[in-house]
Design a protein around this motif. Sequence first.
Motif, PDB file in Angstrom:
ATOM      1  N   SER A 106       7.061   6.277 -13.145  1.00 38.57           N
ATOM      2  CA  SER A 106       6.628   7.610 -13.562  1.00 38.57           C
ATOM      3  C   SER A 106       5.574   7.513 -14.649  1.00 38.57           C
ATOM      4  O   SER A 106       4.574   8.253 -14.646  1.00 38.57           O
ATOM      5  N   GLN A 128       9.501  11.100 -15.918  1.00 40.27           N
ATOM      6  CA  GLN A 128      10.160  11.612 -14.711  1.00 40.27           C
ATOM      7  C   GLN A 128      10.422  13.104 -14.829  1.00 40.27           C
ATOM      8  O   GLN A 128      10.247  13.854 -13.866  1.00 40.27           O
ATOM      9  N   GLU A 179       7.342  15.078 -14.237  1.00 38.69           N
ATOM     10  CA  GLU A 179       7.009  15.140 -12.819  1.00 38.69           C
ATOM     11  C   GLU A 179       7.770  16.245 -12.103  1.00 38.69           C
ATOM     12  O   GLU A 179       7.269  16.857 -11.169  1.00 38.69           O
ATOM     13  N   ARG A 180       8.980  16.503 -12.542  1.00 39.45           N
ATOM     14  CA  ARG A 180       9.844  17.482 -11.858  1.00 39.45           C
ATOM     15  C   ARG A 180       9.841  18.832 -12.553  1.00 39.45           C
ATOM     16  O   ARG A 180      10.645  19.711 -12.232  1.00 39.45           O
ATOM     17  N   ASP A 194      19.752  11.307 -15.873  1.00 42.49           N
ATOM     18  CA  ASP A 194      19.456  11.575 -14.467  1.00 42.49           C
ATOM     19  C   ASP A 194      20.235  12.782 -13.964  1.00 42.49           C
ATOM     20  O   ASP A 194      19.686  13.660 -13.280  1.00 42.49           O
ATOM     21  N   ASP A 242      18.527  16.205 -12.692  1.00 46.69           N
ATOM     22  CA  ASP A 242      18.783  16.650 -11.321  1.00 46.69           C
ATOM     23  C   ASP A 242      19.348  18.067 -11.314  1.00 46.69           C
ATOM     24  O   ASP A 242      18.972  18.899 -10.476  1.00 46.69           O
ATOM     25  N   ALA A 252      16.621  20.675 -12.399  1.00 48.23           N
ATOM     26  CA  ALA A 252      15.520  20.717 -11.444  1.00 48.23           C
ATOM     27  C   ALA A 252      15.951  21.383 -10.142  1.00 48.23           C
ATOM     28  O   ALA A 252      15.232  22.232  -9.588  1.00 48.23           O
ATOM     29  N   GLU A 253      17.138  21.035  -9.630  1.00 52.37           N
ATOM     30  CA  GLU A 253      17.632  21.643  -8.392  1.00 52.37           C
ATOM     31  C   GLU A 253      17.963  23.098  -8.601  1.00 52.37           C
ATOM     32  O   GLU A 253      17.771  23.932  -7.713  1.00 52.37           O
ATOM     33  N   ALA A 299      14.837  25.098  -8.614  1.00 47.57           N
ATOM     34  CA  ALA A 299      14.232  25.197  -7.281  1.00 47.57           C
ATOM     35  C   ALA A 299      15.036  26.078  -6.337  1.00 47.57           C
ATOM     36  O   ALA A 299      14.521  26.522  -5.306  1.00 47.57           O
TER      37      ALA A 299
END
Length: 551
Positions: free
Chosen positions: A338, A399, A402-403, A434, A438, A441-442, A445
Amino acid sequence: MFWRGWSIARRLFIANLLFAVLIAAGMAGVMVSDAHNRIYEQTGLRMLSVATSLADAPSVIAGASTANPSAALQPYAEAVMGNAGVDFVTMMNIDGVRWTHPSPEEIGGHYTGSISQARAGQPYTETTLGTLGPSVRAIVPIKDSSGKVLGMVSAGVTVENVEVLIAARLPMALGLAAALMLAGSLTAWVLGRYLKRVTFGWGPAELGQLFAYYESVLHSVREGLVLVDQRGSMVLYNDHAALLLGMNPTPAQRGTPPSLASLKLPESLTELLRTGRTATDEVHLAGDRLLVVSQRPALVPGSTEPAGTATTFRDHTELTALAGSLSSTQTLVEALRSQTHEHANRLHAIISLIELGRHNEALAFANSEHSSNVALGGEFMNTLDEPFIEALLLGKRAQADERGVILELTASGSLPPDRLDLRELVTLMGNLVDNAIDAVAEDAAAPGADSAAGSGASPTVWVDLLVADGTLTLTVADNGPGLPTTDLDILGRIGTTDKTSVSPGGRGYGIALIRRATAALGGTITAENDGGAVMTAVVPLEPAAETQGKP
């Protein structure tokens, strides 16, 4: 031998039947013998009573004193024999010469039984052979008023008639013996049916061989096996299960099934074994071991009725440690990737600005990026003095960028050198970050997500490291949807994750890796929901016994 192939039930039935027959025969023999002795004894007492009554009768005493006793006493003796139900009444003088006899031609002959006791003035009972055959008889002296013996009276019953009385008792004795034999046979049959059911018709040789095989398999497999009955007692466990569960029974305790309450098992394992629920490859933490546990009902053969539960344990500590090392390496590689990608983009931007002749803007852009990295790196270098942790968190920030996730990092205190296994610390920190990235980010989205991220707030993850009072406190929080439960035992079970990968080293093992790494570091971890998920790990900074390795 012909009985080699017989089942335990058949052997028991035959043995019990023979035993019942022997007992019945012995009982019948004892009863007949007792009846024989009793009847002879009772007959002797009755004859003694008859003879005594005759000897004491005044007419007999008077007749014995006459010159011709036979004429006076023979009619009387015949009348008594008919009335008293005796076979003979014999009266005689002190020399044993008969005055009376059932057969008149025997009068004047000598009495064939013993007379010495009666001549001495004592009554006497015996069984002997006389002119009428074997008989049970009593002989009593006839005395005058002064006690002088004038003669003797003998009354008796032939043995043939006594045996008739004994034979009358035989049906009762034989009936009782038959009832005893029938009861014994019925008991043996019922017990045989029960044994046939519980042993499935197997013989002792087959059962012994099967037991030997099962014992060999039970103690040779490299998986832990535990059988728990319906009452919550651990009726069977092998050596590997005792090792994995930390059981160390004394020789005296090995024969007694321990109850679950008496074992110091983790709460999650105690709950699983106590409830008996079905489980497939659940991950449970037992001390510093990660155990993969499966549990099924133990059914009675040929039935759907459960007799308890069968539970297997597989030690995945080493496998998970390798997965943790792989996860640590993947985390660093992903972080470096990343960073490389981000730096390539920024370098491309700087080159483009230079090509456009905008040198001042290119220099200012490069200086701002350098200042940001130096500020972040300097903050953690001054606090932790661990380049691996710095590299990990800088990579995680890349990272997160990026997300579309904001990663805020704070740290305070100074981490002493060589106090922690950095491999485990990287595994712990990397998986916590992590999972948080996750989650937000999820959630961001997801369409129509009702959360802090989904309601307009930027998806954010906060990482705080605090070194104080001999402990390292690592807190990772996010503003995502939060945890479905704060019970780490439930979160740590494989299959409860919503992520697609549950292979070792994948995201599905995140909680398992986090808990194992925390346990390996000697720390504790807690979870809560506070505007999102909050995970807090507290690790003691004890002096290491030897220099810890690095990733």
